[in-house]
Design a protein around this motif. Sequence first.
Motif, PDB file in Angstrom:
ATOM      1  N   LEU A 199      46.836 -17.359  25.837  1.00  0.00           N
ATOM      2  CA  LEU A 199      47.307 -16.186  26.560  1.00  0.00           C
ATOM      3  C   LEU A 199      46.133 -15.445  27.197  1.00  0.00           C
ATOM      4  O   LEU A 199      46.175 -15.091  28.382  1.00  0.00           O
ATOM      5  CB  LEU A 199      48.081 -15.256  25.619  1.00  0.00           C
ATOM      6  N   SER A 200      45.099 -15.237  26.425  1.00  0.00           N
ATOM      7  CA  SER A 200      43.921 -14.545  26.935  1.00  0.00           C
ATOM      8  C   SER A 200      43.299 -15.306  28.108  1.00  0.00           C
ATOM      9  O   SER A 200      43.000 -14.725  29.149  1.00  0.00           O
ATOM     10  CB  SER A 200      42.903 -14.375  25.806  1.00  0.00           C
ATOM     11  N   LEU A 201      43.143 -16.597  27.943  1.00  0.00           N
ATOM     12  CA  LEU A 201      42.558 -17.419  29.010  1.00  0.00           C
ATOM     13  C   LEU A 201      43.452 -17.424  30.249  1.00  0.00           C
ATOM     14  O   LEU A 201      42.961 -17.338  31.383  1.00  0.00           O
ATOM     15  CB  LEU A 201      42.319 -18.848  28.517  1.00  0.00           C
ATOM     16  N   LYS A 202      44.763 -17.521  30.042  1.00  0.00           N
ATOM     17  CA  LYS A 202      45.705 -17.560  31.168  1.00  0.00           C
ATOM     18  C   LYS A 202      45.682 -16.227  31.904  1.00  0.00           C
ATOM     19  O   LYS A 202      45.698 -16.185  33.136  1.00  0.00           O
ATOM     20  CB  LYS A 202      47.112 -17.894  30.674  1.00  0.00           C
ATOM     21  N   GLN A 203      45.614 -15.126  31.171  1.00  0.00           N
ATOM     22  CA  GLN A 203      45.560 -13.802  31.807  1.00  0.00           C
ATOM     23  C   GLN A 203      44.283 -13.652  32.633  1.00  0.00           C
ATOM     24  O   GLN A 203      44.323 -13.147  33.757  1.00  0.00           O
ATOM     25  CB  GLN A 203      45.655 -12.689  30.751  1.00  0.00           C
ATOM     26  N   GLN A 204      43.169 -14.125  32.094  1.00  0.00           N
ATOM     27  CA  GLN A 204      41.911 -14.066  32.838  1.00  0.00           C
ATOM     28  C   GLN A 204      41.988 -14.921  34.096  1.00  0.00           C
ATOM     29  O   GLN A 204      41.561 -14.502  35.177  1.00  0.00           O
ATOM     30  CB  GLN A 204      40.749 -14.538  31.958  1.00  0.00           C
ATOM     31  N   ALA A 205      42.564 -16.107  33.964  1.00  0.00           N
ATOM     32  CA  ALA A 205      42.691 -17.004  35.116  1.00  0.00           C
ATOM     33  C   ALA A 205      43.610 -16.394  36.166  1.00  0.00           C
ATOM     34  O   ALA A 205      43.333 -16.492  37.372  1.00  0.00           O
ATOM     35  CB  ALA A 205      43.232 -18.361  34.666  1.00  0.00           C
ATOM     36  N   GLU A 206      44.676 -15.762  35.729  1.00  0.00           N
ATOM     37  CA  GLU A 206      45.592 -15.136  36.685  1.00  0.00           C
ATOM     38  C   GLU A 206      44.928 -13.980  37.418  1.00  0.00           C
ATOM     39  O   GLU A 206      45.153 -13.786  38.623  1.00  0.00           O
ATOM     40  CB  GLU A 206      46.856 -14.655  35.961  1.00  0.00           C
ATOM     41  N   GLU A 207      44.084 -13.212  36.727  1.00  0.00           N
ATOM     42  CA  GLU A 207      43.355 -12.118  37.371  1.00  0.00           C
ATOM     43  C   GLU A 207      42.370 -12.653  38.396  1.00  0.00           C
ATOM     44  O   GLU A 207      42.239 -12.099  39.489  1.00  0.00           O
ATOM     45  CB  GLU A 207      42.631 -11.268  36.325  1.00  0.00           C
ATOM     46  N   ILE A 208      41.711 -13.743  38.043  1.00  0.00           N
ATOM     47  CA  ILE A 208      40.743 -14.345  38.971  1.00  0.00           C
ATOM     48  C   ILE A 208      41.471 -14.935  40.181  1.00  0.00           C
ATOM     49  O   ILE A 208      41.037 -14.761  41.317  1.00  0.00           O
ATOM     50  CB  ILE A 208      39.906 -15.421  38.263  1.00  0.00           C
ATOM     51  N   ASN A 209      42.573 -15.592  39.946  1.00  0.00           N
ATOM     52  CA  ASN A 209      43.326 -16.229  41.028  1.00  0.00           C
ATOM     53  C   ASN A 209      44.070 -15.225  41.904  1.00  0.00           C
ATOM     54  O   ASN A 209      44.400 -15.517  43.046  1.00  0.00           O
ATOM     55  CB  ASN A 209      44.325 -17.242  40.471  1.00  0.00           C
ATOM     56  N   ASP A 210      44.359 -14.039  41.415  1.00  0.00           N
ATOM     57  CA  ASP A 210      45.105 -13.040  42.176  1.00  0.00           C
ATOM     58  C   ASP A 210      44.437 -11.674  41.988  1.00  0.00           C
ATOM     59  O   ASP A 210      44.966 -10.789  41.339  1.00  0.00           O
ATOM     60  CB  ASP A 210      46.561 -13.002  41.711  1.00  0.00           C
TER      61      ASP A 210
END
Length: 187
Positions: free
Chosen positions: A153-164
């Motif tokens: 979850l933490s990694l996915k949230q970070q990736a989503e912030e970077i991607n958007d």
Amino acid sequence: EENYQGLVYDATTPEGYENCREVCKELRPLRADVEKTRKALKAPVTALGKKVDAGFKTLIQRMDKLLEAPQEAYRAEDERKERIEAERIEKAKNAMTWMRNLCNTAMQVDSAKIQELLNKLEEKEIDPELFQELLAEATGLKEQTLQSLKMALSLKQQAEEINDPERSLTDSYEDTRQQIGETRNLS
């Protein structure tokens, strides 16, 4: 018997050969008489044995009939218990497979879905009655899967912030506005 014990029979010579034939000729009728006597003495006992067998055969058949119902009942119960146990084990294994598959699923979905999976797993009870001999393994698997999902979850949230980045700035702006509004309302 005494006349024939200890004799050496050599049929390689003509005299020895004839001697062997003569001894056999004398002993065969004696042996036949002994066999006839044995059969004659045994006949009444054999007949009695057959009568006993016939009499008890009916009794045994009746006893077998009486045994059928209770045997069928306890065998059916044994089968029912075995089926229930097999179903319990299958259900426990399926629950553990579900937990194992959550991490794979988490890699393919967004953070909101991961949060749902995490919530579902947190709500899931490790029932001692269900897991019994698998209880320690199931408990450990749940804890390990929870940790993995939190990390995912933490990694996915970070990736989503970077991607958007636009979305994360907007979200941050909205969060800040909301906090300011709450602070003003308190004043």
